[in-house]
Scaffold this motif. Structure first.
Motif, PDB file in Angstrom:
ATOM      1  N   ILE A 151       0.855  -1.190   0.000  1.00 12.07           N
ATOM      2  CA  ILE A 151       0.000   0.000   0.000  1.00 12.07           C
ATOM      3  C   ILE A 151       0.888   1.236   0.000  1.00 12.07           C
ATOM      4  O   ILE A 151       1.880   1.305   0.740  1.00 12.07           O
ATOM      5  CB  ILE A 151      -0.920   0.019   1.247  1.00 12.07           C
ATOM      6  N   ILE A 163      -3.461  -2.210   4.706  1.00 11.98           N
ATOM      7  CA  ILE A 163      -4.673  -2.298   3.896  1.00 11.98           C
ATOM      8  C   ILE A 163      -5.933  -2.329   4.758  1.00 11.98           C
ATOM      9  O   ILE A 163      -7.005  -1.891   4.337  1.00 11.98           O
ATOM     10  CB  ILE A 163      -4.627  -3.539   2.965  1.00 11.98           C
ATOM     11  N   LEU A 171      -9.072   3.907  -2.933  1.00  6.18           N
ATOM     12  CA  LEU A 171      -7.866   3.219  -3.369  1.00  6.18           C
ATOM     13  C   LEU A 171      -7.817   3.194  -4.892  1.00  6.18           C
ATOM     14  O   LEU A 171      -8.714   2.659  -5.545  1.00  6.18           O
ATOM     15  CB  LEU A 171      -7.849   1.778  -2.835  1.00  6.18           C
ATOM     16  N   ALA A 183      -6.728  -6.163  -4.628  1.00  5.62           N
ATOM     17  CA  ALA A 183      -7.653  -5.314  -3.877  1.00  5.62           C
ATOM     18  C   ALA A 183      -9.058  -5.887  -3.870  1.00  5.62           C
ATOM     19  O   ALA A 183      -9.737  -5.920  -2.834  1.00  5.62           O
ATOM     20  CB  ALA A 183      -7.649  -3.903  -4.470  1.00  5.62           C
ATOM     21  N   TYR A 186      -9.170  -9.001  -1.626  1.00  9.90           N
ATOM     22  CA  TYR A 186      -9.084  -8.662  -0.206  1.00  9.90           C
ATOM     23  C   TYR A 186     -10.400  -8.056   0.278  1.00  9.90           C
ATOM     24  O   TYR A 186     -10.887  -8.365   1.363  1.00  9.90           O
ATOM     25  CB  TYR A 186      -7.930  -7.689   0.028  1.00  9.90           C
ATOM     26  N   ASN A 187     -10.963  -7.195  -0.524  1.00 14.57           N
ATOM     27  CA  ASN A 187     -12.243  -6.572  -0.185  1.00 14.57           C
ATOM     28  C   ASN A 187     -13.330  -7.619   0.024  1.00 14.57           C
ATOM     29  O   ASN A 187     -14.114  -7.558   0.976  1.00 14.57           O
ATOM     30  CB  ASN A 187     -12.662  -5.618  -1.309  1.00 14.57           C
ATOM     31  N   ILE A 196     -12.681   1.014  -4.264  1.00 15.84           N
ATOM     32  CA  ILE A 196     -11.688   0.779  -5.325  1.00 15.84           C
ATOM     33  C   ILE A 196     -12.052   1.598  -6.551  1.00 15.84           C
ATOM     34  O   ILE A 196     -13.146   1.480  -7.091  1.00 15.84           O
ATOM     35  CB  ILE A 196     -11.612  -0.715  -5.682  1.00 15.84           C
ATOM     36  N   ILE A 218      -1.518   1.003  -4.827  1.00 18.95           N
ATOM     37  CA  ILE A 218      -0.678  -0.179  -4.602  1.00 18.95           C
ATOM     38  C   ILE A 218       0.494  -0.123  -5.569  1.00 18.95           C
ATOM     39  O   ILE A 218       0.322   0.073  -6.769  1.00 18.95           O
ATOM     40  CB  ILE A 218      -1.475  -1.487  -4.823  1.00 18.95           C
TER      41      ILE A 218
END
Length: 291
Positions: A151, A163, A171, A183, A186-187, A196, A218
């Protein structure tokens, strides 16, 4: 008796003459065969010599890359396309005389589509493996770098340390990039609630973070070091790496022969220390360790 003698003489003479003619014909035939054989041998030798001196056809290979990735593929202050991936491709080209590599630049988001539609033959842009790409394309087997995604935030930001601190934050990620995949994954898995936002422009992330219009993106430490030095981006990396993926070249599924040649060449470039030197020069450290 004379008549007989004469006749005998004539017969003998005729016989002798016929024998001479036969010998002469045989000698002539042998001489002709020898000449033909010699000519054939000479022609063969000439053909072999010509084949040895005639250069083999060189196959043109179009390599897709970008211009917006600091230290990897970018335009330097002299207007030249250079960087780690670019110089590695040039080194591979040197060692594969049967190919001629041509670098073709485009926006990152267009690289995979260009590969799929045969506009380029392979991609050199720090490409990591993900399942979606594997379904459509072919990766070479010999990784040439390790890509530590982290990050990045403004250097004065103390609220975001990883994160997990991005809930409700903006992001920025490049469309179709592995950073976007990371991303999204992970979300979904952690219900983080990260906002995002996709962008295709390499300049947007650092500019928007510096201006406060975005919270994070990132990238890698070596990329951030470069933009901080070159354009005073005022960025820093935080938290543990989101991934330490190995990176490869991506080819079409029908590129097995080229893939094999690239793998053999990358191995030799590693073995003689050239790859480590390229990494240290462009990325500030030997990121090829562990490949």
């Amino acid at each position: 008796m004379k008549k007989l003698t004469v006749l005998s003489t004539i017969i003998l003479t005729a016989t002798f003459a016929a024998g001479c003619a036969t010998q002469s014909k045989t000698a002539s035939t042998n001489s002709g065969a020898a000449a033909t054989a010699a000519a054939t041998t000479a022609a063969t030798a000439t053909a072999q010599a010509t084949a040895a001196t005639t250069p083999k056809a060189v196959k043109k290979i179009v390599v897709g890359t970008g211009t917006q990735f600091p230290n990897i593929c970018f335009i330097d202050d002299k207007g030249n396309l250079t960087g780690y991936d670019v110089e590695l491709v040039k080194e591979i080209d040197k060692r594969l005389p049967e190919y001629e590599f041509e670098l073709k630049t485009m926006e990152f988001k267009n690289l995979l589509l260009s590969l799929e539609t045969n506009k380029i033959d392979f991609i050199a842009h720090q490409m990591e493996i993900n399942e979606e790409r594997k379904q459509k394309f072919l990766y070479n087997e010999e990784a040439y770098n390790i890509f530590p995604n982290k990050i990045i935030v403004h250097k004065d930001n103390t609220a975001i340390k990883s994160i997990d601190d991005l809930k409700g934050k903006k992001l920025l990620v490049t469309a179709t990039s592995n950073a976007a995949v990371l991303a999204e994954k992970y979300n979904k898995e952690h219900n983080t609630g990260i906002n995002i936002v996709y962008t295709g422009a390499g300049e947007d992330s650092k500019t928007q973070i510096k201006a406060g219009r975005a919270d994070a993106s990132i990238s890698t430490q070596f990329a951030i070091d470069f933009v901080n030095k070159s354009v005073d981006a005022q960025l820093k990396t935080v938290g543990e790496p989101l991934s330490n993926s190995k990176v490869y070249f991506i080819l079409r599924k029908d590129g097995e022969e080229l893939k094999k040649k690239i793998d053999e060449t990358v191995k030799s470039i590693k073995a003689d220390g050239t790859l480590g030197k390229l990494s240290t020069h462009w990325l500030g450290a030997d990121y090829t360790v562990g490949n």
